[in-house]
Design an enzyme around this catalytic site. Structure first.
Site, short mmCIF file in Angstrom:
data_model
loop_
_atom_site.label_atom_id
_atom_site.label_comp_id
_atom_site.label_asym_id
_atom_site.label_seq_id
_atom_site.Cartn_x
_atom_site.Cartn_y
_atom_site.Cartn_z
N THR A 1 0.84 -1.20 0.00
CA THR A 1 0.00 0.00 0.00
C THR A 1 0.87 1.24 0.00
OG1 THR A 1 -1.79 1.18 1.12
CG2 THR A 1 -0.17 0.12 2.54
N LYS B 1 -3.49 3.46 6.33
CA LYS B 1 -3.74 2.01 6.43
C LYS B 1 -2.61 1.33 7.19
CE LYS B 1 -6.26 1.20 2.05
NZ LYS B 1 -6.17 0.45 0.78
N ASP C 1 -7.96 -3.95 -0.41
CA ASP C 1 -8.75 -2.97 -1.13
C ASP C 1 -10.03 -2.79 -0.33
OD1 ASP C 1 -8.63 -1.21 -3.31
OD2 ASP C 1 -10.10 -2.39 -4.42
N THR C 2 -10.40 -1.54 -0.13
CA THR C 2 -11.58 -1.25 0.70
C THR C 2 -12.56 -0.40 -0.09
OG1 THR C 2 -10.35 -1.35 2.77
CG2 THR C 2 -12.35 -0.03 2.79
N TYR D 1 -13.48 8.55 4.13
CA TYR D 1 -14.89 8.84 4.44
C TYR D 1 -15.16 8.85 5.94
CZ TYR D 1 -15.56 7.84 -0.56
OH TYR D 1 -15.49 7.86 -1.94
N ASP D 2 -14.14 8.75 6.77
CA ASP D 2 -14.34 8.65 8.22
C ASP D 2 -15.24 9.75 8.81
OD1 ASP D 2 -12.96 6.30 8.54
OD2 ASP D 2 -11.10 7.21 9.25
N LYS E 1 -11.57 3.04 16.85
CA LYS E 1 -11.99 2.69 15.48
C LYS E 1 -11.76 1.19 15.23
CE LYS E 1 -11.20 3.54 10.55
NZ LYS E 1 -10.53 4.27 9.47
N HIS F 1 -13.72 -2.63 9.67
CA HIS F 1 -13.59 -3.58 8.57
C HIS F 1 -12.16 -4.11 8.44
CE1 HIS F 1 -13.36 0.68 7.85
NE2 HIS F 1 -12.49 0.50 6.87
N ARG F 2 -11.18 -3.20 8.52
CA ARG F 2 -9.78 -3.59 8.33
C ARG F 2 -9.33 -4.52 9.47
NH1 ARG F 2 -8.52 1.13 7.34
NH2 ARG F 2 -8.90 0.87 5.13
#
Ligand code: ITT
Length: 191
Positions: free
Chosen positions: A8, A13, A69-70, A151-152, A172, A177-178
């Site tokens: 990345t 991230k 990838d998110t 987008y947080d 968080k 998701h991560r």
């Protein structure tokens, strides 16, 4: 296996992954591994883009690596921006413009349900594995908070009243998701 290259260029991230891993193993960002490359994400799915990123780095280094990838999938927009999340407004990937476009497209829409979905692609000893992490929540009307990225400031995960941008990283991580995708990878590595 002590070190994995994280394919990345997104330092946020990397920071989040380090905070999730707490030393379970070391990760090296592309920059830290001395690799200067912008890997294209031309595919129609998160799975294909994540795989492209890890394969590119494996072919270059022959070392164990992973990528992710998110996408932010908004129910009322049929799952958009989804795989196009980074370039929703334009190719220059500006977070601010992406948020503006999303809020504009959701004007007057009461169903604000959305989810972040992460696909993590691991290449270990030349074999490929995929892991998924999903965080359901809602898109709010105006930006709130200044932490995090992307987008947080407009995403409130289910189970919280705060946006991701109002949370410190450990908070968080409880929802993210991560984190969920990485937990699956970690339990796979323990087997
Ligand atoms: P890579 O180098 O890893 O590809 P990227 O920033 O291009 O980094 P993605 O291709 O996964 O990342 O794009 C996903 C976009 O979705 C990203 O630019 C952010 O705007 C957003 N995003 C991803 N994870 C997010 C998170 O945890 N919170 C808010 N927005 C996020």
């Amino acid at each position: 296996m002590n070190t994995l290259i994280f394919a990345t260029n997104n330092q946020h991230k990397v920071d989040e992954m380090r905070s999730v891993l707490q030393g379970s193993f070391d990760i090296l960002s592309l920059k830290e591994a001395g690799i200067d490359i912008d890997i294209p994400e031309p595919h129609a799915t998160l799975e294909a883009n994540a795989t492209e990123k890890s394969r590119t780095i494996f072919e270059l280094t022959n070392k164990d690596c992973f990528s992710e990838d998110t996408g932010l999938e908004v129910a009322a927009l049929n799952g958009e921006p989804g795989v196009k999340s980074a370039r929703y407004a334009a190719d220059d990937r500006r977070f601010e413009d992406n948020i503006d476009k999303l809020l504009f497209n959701l004007q007057g829409i009461t169903n604000r349900k959305a989810r972040f979905r992460t696909i993590l692609s691991l290449i270990l000893e030349g074999k490929e594995y995929l892991f998924e992490g999903i965080c359901p929540g809602n898109i709010i009307i105006t930006r709130t908070g200044s932490k995090g990225f992307g987008y947080d400031p407009i995403f409130v995960p289910d189970g919280s009243e705060k946006t991701f941008a109002e949370m410190d990283m450990p908070e968080k991580n409880k929802f993210s998701h991560r984190q969920k995708a990485m937990e699956k990878l970690l339990s796979f590595l323990k087997k």
